[in-house]
Design an enzyme around this catalytic site. Structure first.
Site, PDB file in Angstrom:
ATOM      1  N   GLU A 173      53.062  50.602 -10.672  1.00 35.37           N
ATOM      2  CA  GLU A 173      53.092  51.921 -11.325  1.00 35.37           C
ATOM      3  C   GLU A 173      54.428  52.618 -11.080  1.00 35.37           C
ATOM      4  O   GLU A 173      54.493  53.721 -10.531  1.00 35.37           O
ATOM      5  CB  GLU A 173      51.918  52.779 -10.854  1.00 35.37           C
ATOM      6  CG  GLU A 173      50.581  52.179 -11.267  1.00 35.37           C
ATOM      7  CD  GLU A 173      49.385  53.073 -10.989  1.00 35.37           C
ATOM      8  OE1 GLU A 173      49.470  53.925 -10.099  1.00 35.37           O
ATOM      9  OE2 GLU A 173      48.364  52.911 -11.678  1.00 35.37           O
ATOM     10  N   GLU A 362      44.912  46.552 -13.889  1.00 36.60           N
ATOM     11  CA  GLU A 362      44.001  47.470 -13.200  1.00 36.60           C
ATOM     12  C   GLU A 362      43.173  48.196 -14.245  1.00 36.60           C
ATOM     13  O   GLU A 362      43.721  48.699 -15.239  1.00 36.60           O
ATOM     14  CB  GLU A 362      44.753  48.545 -12.398  1.00 36.60           C
ATOM     15  CG  GLU A 362      45.334  48.076 -11.107  1.00 36.60           C
ATOM     16  CD  GLU A 362      45.940  49.210 -10.291  1.00 36.60           C
ATOM     17  OE1 GLU A 362      45.402  50.342 -10.331  1.00 36.60           O
ATOM     18  OE2 GLU A 362      46.949  48.957  -9.618  1.00 36.60           O
TER      19      GLU A 362
HETATM   20  C1  BG6 Z   1      46.238  53.000  -9.305  1.00 35.81           C
HETATM   21  C2  BG6 Z   1      46.853  52.332  -8.109  1.00 35.81           C
HETATM   22  O1  BG6 Z   1      46.946  54.162  -9.560  1.00 35.81           O
HETATM   23  O2  BG6 Z   1      44.949  53.475  -9.224  1.00 35.81           O
HETATM   24  C3  BG6 Z   1      45.856  51.806  -7.099  1.00 35.81           C
HETATM   25  O3  BG6 Z   1      47.744  51.313  -8.481  1.00 35.81           O
HETATM   26  C4  BG6 Z   1      44.727  52.788  -6.964  1.00 35.81           C
HETATM   27  O4  BG6 Z   1      46.529  51.546  -5.896  1.00 35.81           O
HETATM   28  C5  BG6 Z   1      44.029  52.925  -8.312  1.00 35.81           C
HETATM   29  O5  BG6 Z   1      43.818  52.460  -5.959  1.00 35.81           O
HETATM   30  C6  BG6 Z   1      42.819  53.820  -8.305  1.00 35.81           C
HETATM   31  O6  BG6 Z   1      43.121  55.051  -7.741  1.00 35.81           O
HETATM   32  P1  BG6 Z   1      42.260  55.629  -6.535  1.00 35.81           P
HETATM   33  O7  BG6 Z   1      42.955  56.856  -6.130  1.00 35.81           O
HETATM   34  O8  BG6 Z   1      40.911  55.863  -7.093  1.00 35.81           O
HETATM   35  O9  BG6 Z   1      42.281  54.575  -5.487  1.00 35.81           O
END
Ligand code: BG6
Length: 467
Positions: A173, A362
């Site tokens: 990111e 993701e």
């Molecule tokens: C993304 C990141 O922004 O979102 C991850 O690359 C992160 O590292 C994921 O865990 C989800 O966000 P969160 O804050 O719910 O863990």
């Protein structure tokens, strides 16, 4: 959904070293920026003293339990697992001449374990952490010398794992540094825009150097960037809203433009000028940036809206970005707005813009799970979320978009990045640990585990269009 996903589609899951491994000082590992933020990526920077602990210090103890976890991923049929290498396991302070052999050996063991089951690694070089030594002594990515330290690290791991890892990503990111500069580029949160864009420039040059090194060293290696796919819609069809939306989407597309096209887009000149931003870019930097990525990867959790009249609307913090809520969408328990169609739209936007293969690295739903008396976990909300997003991936493939694979975020419960919580769970596999760090760390299959196994085994044919 029969027949929509290509035969060699890379199904799997994604985690990050600092959110799963724990063992934060094991085998010579140095302190990373993540180790100094026990409350998550927006938390205050906390100096470490002996004995104090954050939830990430143990996380889910993947460092020791990875064989059990990889076996569970294999049971679901994973073709691919995305994780990151903790830079501080390899170069504990960041500026050493020689790497830490014990750190290198850990990832050898991990990749060998994955190979046993035919699971391909997809490896992020830097996921929300860098050696704190580089922040302390050089000012993080604000200093040009960090480019050389990163290049040394990248070349070291490419050489070491070139026969085990074929898919790589540079910075997780990369666009989030605009919002969380300490996590992204090791700068103080209150840094001015010139300092942040200068550090970002250094990171973009370092990314291009890693791309070049990967192409030189890793036979048949492919390397991509990684964007927070923060797609924004205009709140209304008012032309001013549309223009403001285009401007804000360029905040993050800028990174993809540089990494995929090899030069700064024209619109940045005016943006820098009107915002008084000065960035030193050398001719050599411009040449370096010409080495472009092979594919685009991104995270996608939600969409958001933009208005030209921000004072009239309340914004809400979503995944890193502040957005105006979309009145047509519902939110998760954490207020992230759920928008499966947005994923199809985003895939088409990125493919139209870059014509490079895309990898969704993701996507997932953070939710509280209830363990029933018999130990079962009925996470239908997670199944519905993932199902509906994958249906839209199939639609995008049908639109002609080239999608390499899909790794859902957090196939096993892990520590959340934003607030370092365990209770915000993404997994198909439950981990017995709470926000205070209590629990046996035992693993347990949720209902979604069997659902995802069926999706992978049927190559997407078991997905249901619920519209
Ligand atoms: C993304 C990141 O922004 O979102 C991850 O690359 C992160 O590292 C994921 O865990 C989800 O966000 P969160 O804050 O719910 O863990």
């Amino acid at each position: 959904m029969n027949g929509k996903f290509p035969q060699h589609f890379l199904w799997g899951g994604a985690v990050a070293a600092n959110q799963v491994e724990g063992a934060y000082q094991a085998d010579g590992k140095g302190l990373s920026t993540s180790d100094l933020q026990p409350q998550g990526i927006f938390g205050a920077i906390t100096p470490r003293t002996a004995g104090d602990s954050g939830i990430k210090d143990v996380a889910i103890d993947f460092y020791h339990r990875y064989p059990e976890d990889i076996a569970l991923f294999a049971e679901m049929g994973f073709k691919c697992l995305r994780t990151s290498i903790a830079w501080t396991r390899i170069f504990p302070q960041g500026d050493e001449e020689t790497p830490n052999e014990a750190g290198l050996a850990f990832y050898d063991r991990l990749f060998d374990e994955m190979a046993k089951y035919g699971i391909q690694p997809l490896i992020t070089l830097s996921h929300y952490e860098m050696p704190y030594g580089l922040v302390k002594h050089y000012g993080g990515w604000g200093d040009r010398r960090t480019i050389d330290f990163f290049e040394r690290y990248a070349r070291t791991v490419f050489e070491r794992y070139k026969h085990k890892v074929k898919h790589w990503l540079t910075f997780n990111e990369i666009n989030m540094s605009l919002h969380a500069p300490f996590t992204g580029v090791g700068l103080p949160q209150e840094s001015d825009k010139s300092a942040i864009y200068q550090a970002i420039h250094h990171q973009l040059v370092a990314s291009a150097k890693a791309v070049k090194a990967c192409h030189e060293i890793v036979p048949e290696g492919k390397i991509g960037n990684m964007l927070l796919g923060g797609i924004l819609y205009p709140l209304s069809c008012k032309p001013e809203d549309l223009l403001e939306t285009q401007r804000q989407n360029r905040d993050w597309l800028f990174f993809g433009d540089v990494q995929a096209r090899g030069y700064y887009p024209a619109y940045m000149q005016r943006f820098f000028r009107e915002n008084g931003i000065q960035v030193a870019i050398t001719e050599e930097d411009r040449q370096t940036l010409r080495e472009t990525i092979d594919f685009i990867s991104f995270s996608y959790y939600m969409s958001g809206c933009v208005t030209a009249d921000p004072e009239q609307y309340e914004t809400a913090r979503g995944n890193i970005l502040d957005m105006v809520p979309n009145p047509h969408l519902a939110g998760s328990e954490w207020g992230w707005q759920i928008d499966p169609i947005g994923l199809r739209y985003l895939l088409n936007v990125l493919y139209d813009r870059y014509q490079k293969p895309l990898f969704i690295v993701e996507n997932g739903l953070g939710a509280k799970d209830r363990v029933e008396a018999d130990g079962s976990i009925h996470d239908d909300y997670r199944i519905n979320y993932l199902n509906d997003h994958l249906v839209q991936v199939a639609e995008a493939i049908d639109d002609g978009v080239e999608v390499m694979g899909y790794t859902s975020w957090g196939p096993i419960d892990l520590v959340s990045a934003s607030k370092a919580e365990m209770s915000k769970r993404y997994g198909f596999i439950h981990v017995d640990r709470d926000d205070a760090g209590n629990g046996s760390l035992d693993r347990r299959r949720k209902k979604s585990f069997y659902w995802y196994r069926d999706v992978i085994h049927s190559n997407g044919a078991s997905l249901k269009d619920r519209r």
